[in-house]
Design a protein around this motif. Structure first.
Motif, short mmCIF file in Angstrom:
data_model
loop_
_atom_site.label_atom_id
_atom_site.label_comp_id
_atom_site.label_asym_id
_atom_site.label_seq_id
_atom_site.Cartn_x
_atom_site.Cartn_y
_atom_site.Cartn_z
N LEU A 11 0.83 -1.21 0.00
CA LEU A 11 0.00 0.00 0.00
C LEU A 11 0.86 1.27 0.00
CD1 LEU A 11 -2.73 -1.17 2.55
CD2 LEU A 11 -3.04 -0.82 0.10
N GLY A 12 2.19 1.09 -0.15
CA GLY A 12 3.08 2.24 -0.32
C GLY A 12 3.74 2.77 0.93
N ASP A 13 3.70 2.04 2.04
CA ASP A 13 4.32 2.53 3.26
C ASP A 13 5.84 2.42 3.16
OD1 ASP A 13 3.52 3.24 6.29
OD2 ASP A 13 5.32 2.00 6.30
N VAL A 14 6.53 3.55 3.30
CA VAL A 14 7.99 3.60 3.13
C VAL A 14 8.71 2.83 4.23
CG1 VAL A 14 9.99 5.15 3.10
CG2 VAL A 14 7.89 5.81 1.93
N LEU A 15 8.29 3.03 5.48
CA LEU A 15 8.95 2.36 6.60
C LEU A 15 8.80 0.84 6.49
CD1 LEU A 15 10.50 2.64 9.23
CD2 LEU A 15 8.33 2.91 10.44
N ALA A 16 7.66 0.37 5.99
CA ALA A 16 7.45 -1.07 5.82
C ALA A 16 8.43 -1.64 4.81
CB ALA A 16 6.01 -1.34 5.38
N HIS A 17 8.70 -0.90 3.73
CA HIS A 17 9.70 -1.35 2.76
C HIS A 17 11.07 -1.49 3.43
CE1 HIS A 17 7.75 -1.61 -1.11
NE2 HIS A 17 7.13 -0.46 -0.92
N PHE A 18 11.42 -0.52 4.26
CA PHE A 18 12.71 -0.57 4.95
C PHE A 18 12.78 -1.78 5.88
CE2 PHE A 18 15.17 0.39 8.80
CZ PHE A 18 16.44 0.44 8.24
N GLN A 19 11.69 -2.02 6.63
CA GLN A 19 11.68 -3.15 7.56
C GLN A 19 11.79 -4.48 6.81
OE1 GLN A 19 12.24 -2.29 10.39
NE2 GLN A 19 10.70 -1.10 11.47
N LEU A 20 11.15 -4.57 5.65
CA LEU A 20 11.24 -5.80 4.86
C LEU A 20 12.67 -6.01 4.35
CD1 LEU A 20 7.94 -5.69 2.79
CD2 LEU A 20 8.54 -7.36 4.55
N SER A 21 13.33 -4.93 4.00
CA SER A 21 14.72 -5.06 3.52
C SER A 21 15.61 -5.62 4.63
CB SER A 21 15.25 -3.71 3.02
OG SER A 21 15.53 -2.83 4.09
N ASP A 57 17.53 -13.07 1.13
CA ASP A 57 17.39 -12.84 -0.31
C ASP A 57 17.94 -11.45 -0.62
OD1 ASP A 57 16.48 -12.22 -2.94
OD2 ASP A 57 14.92 -13.76 -2.73
N GLU A 58 19.13 -11.39 -1.22
CA GLU A 58 19.78 -10.09 -1.46
C GLU A 58 19.03 -9.26 -2.50
OE1 GLU A 58 24.15 -8.67 -2.86
OE2 GLU A 58 24.03 -9.93 -1.06
N LYS A 59 18.42 -9.93 -3.49
CA LYS A 59 17.67 -9.19 -4.51
C LYS A 59 16.45 -8.51 -3.91
CE LYS A 59 19.00 -11.73 -8.69
NZ LYS A 59 18.53 -12.55 -9.83
N LYS A 60 15.73 -9.22 -3.06
CA LYS A 60 14.56 -8.64 -2.42
C LYS A 60 14.98 -7.59 -1.39
CE LYS A 60 11.45 -12.55 -3.14
NZ LYS A 60 10.61 -13.60 -2.51
N GLN A 61 16.08 -7.84 -0.73
CA GLN A 61 16.61 -6.83 0.21
C GLN A 61 16.90 -5.53 -0.54
OE1 GLN A 61 20.45 -7.81 1.83
NE2 GLN A 61 20.74 -5.77 2.72
N LEU A 62 17.55 -5.65 -1.69
CA LEU A 62 17.90 -4.48 -2.50
C LEU A 62 16.65 -3.78 -3.01
CD1 LEU A 62 20.12 -2.80 -3.89
CD2 LEU A 62 19.99 -4.40 -5.82
N HIS A 63 15.66 -4.57 -3.47
CA HIS A 63 14.41 -3.99 -3.99
C HIS A 63 13.70 -3.14 -2.95
CE1 HIS A 63 10.40 -3.56 -5.66
NE2 HIS A 63 9.92 -4.17 -4.59
N HIS A 64 13.53 -3.70 -1.75
CA HIS A 64 12.80 -2.98 -0.71
C HIS A 64 13.62 -1.80 -0.17
CE1 HIS A 64 9.24 -5.46 -0.48
NE2 HIS A 64 9.99 -6.55 -0.48
N ALA A 65 14.93 -1.93 -0.14
CA ALA A 65 15.78 -0.82 0.28
C ALA A 65 15.67 0.33 -0.71
CB ALA A 65 17.22 -1.27 0.42
N GLU A 66 15.63 0.01 -2.01
CA GLU A 66 15.50 1.06 -3.03
C GLU A 66 14.14 1.73 -2.94
OE1 GLU A 66 16.35 -0.85 -6.74
OE2 GLU A 66 18.50 -0.47 -6.61
N GLU A 67 13.08 0.95 -2.73
CA GLU A 67 11.74 1.54 -2.59
C GLU A 67 11.67 2.47 -1.38
OE1 GLU A 67 8.95 1.29 -4.57
OE2 GLU A 67 10.37 0.39 -5.97
N ALA A 68 12.32 2.05 -0.29
CA ALA A 68 12.33 2.89 0.92
C ALA A 68 13.16 4.16 0.69
CB ALA A 68 12.90 2.10 2.10
N ALA A 69 14.29 4.02 -0.02
CA ALA A 69 15.14 5.18 -0.31
C ALA A 69 14.42 6.17 -1.21
CB ALA A 69 16.44 4.72 -0.97
N ILE A 70 13.69 5.66 -2.20
CA ILE A 70 12.90 6.53 -3.08
C ILE A 70 11.87 7.30 -2.27
CG2 ILE A 70 11.14 6.52 -4.92
CD1 ILE A 70 12.76 4.21 -6.20
N GLY A 71 11.33 6.64 -1.25
CA GLY A 71 10.35 7.30 -0.38
C GLY A 71 10.97 8.27 0.62
N GLY A 72 12.32 8.28 0.70
CA GLY A 72 12.99 9.25 1.56
C GLY A 72 13.58 8.70 2.85
N ASP A 73 13.60 7.38 3.03
CA ASP A 73 14.13 6.82 4.27
C ASP A 73 15.66 6.93 4.28
OD1 ASP A 73 15.20 4.66 6.11
OD2 ASP A 73 13.05 4.52 6.53
#
Length: 229
Positions: free
Chosen positions: A177-187, A199-215
């Protein structure tokens, strides 16, 4: 008029000019060229693919390195960016609104001056819960209403209890649903392997989504990953 305005737009594959009868669509990946149909885009794929991938990567980097003012958005009371330190804001379970400490303090001061014995939410004015059970009931209602902030908060509570599987489920729903902090926690989960397989690929994906959101921590972790590669 500018040269760009006068330039005739045409399909990058068949060359047909765009007009009232011919609607051209930009390539959704690179935004460099236009096509009159999906068939033309497929036919031109082999010629355009390398330039398309390069431009798509450039556009993604532009998004990735653009830093928003706050990953938590603005305080709904004062409309200023919320602090990057989550401890300087307070989540109200009644409406799942993050309120900055300044507005929380102003609300408490107003209540003291008015002589109110019962504290209330500074946003929705609902009376504050008297027990943790009441607060959890309110939070559960917000989750049932598909509130990503409430889902992320509940995921954090489950994580602190050691229930990593439940934390993963809440954070996954909140991230969808677009929560930035949740993406960071998943990473971090995909990095540590708690509740999920590493899973490094999924870690990278969620870290990038969180970074795009400003984390900021997600951006720091991405820098560490880049330095290690």
């Amino acid at each position: 008029m500018s040269d760009d305005t006068n330039k005739v737009q045409c399909c990058a594959s068949c060359g047909i000019a765009g007009g009232d009868d011919i609607k051209l669509k930009k390539c959704t990946a690179c935004h460099l060229v236009q096509y009159c149909s999906d068939e033309c885009q497929r036919e031109n794929k082999s010629h355009q693919e390398e330039a398309c991938k390069k431009r798509a990567a450039e556009l993604y980097d532009e998004i990735l390195f653009k830093q928003p003012e706050s990953c938590f958005g603005d305080c709904p009371i004062c409309c200023l960016p919320l602090p990057l330190d989550i401890k300087k804001s307070f989540l109200h379970s009644c409406c799942s609104k993050l309120i900055c400490d300044g507005c929380n303090y102003a609300n408490q001061k107003r209540e003291f001056v008015e002589g109110k014995l019962q504290h209330s939410c500074p946003f929705c004015r609902k009376a504050s819960p008297n027990t943790d059970e009441e607060a959890n009931e309110r939070l559960t209602k917000r989750i049932e209403a598909n509130d990503p902030v409430a889902m992320c908060f509940m995921g954090t509570e489950r994580y602190e209890e050691g229930n990593y599987n439940a934390a993963f489920e809440y954070w996954t729903k909140a991230a969808a649903l677009g929560d930035v902090l949740a993406h960071f926690q998943l990473s971090t989960l995909y990095h540590t392997g708690k509740g999920v397989e590493k899973d490094e690929k999924k870690q990278l994906h969620h870290a990038e989504e969180a970074a795009i959101g400003g984390d900021p921590m997600a951006r720091h972790n991405l820098g560490c990953l880049e330095g290690r590669l």
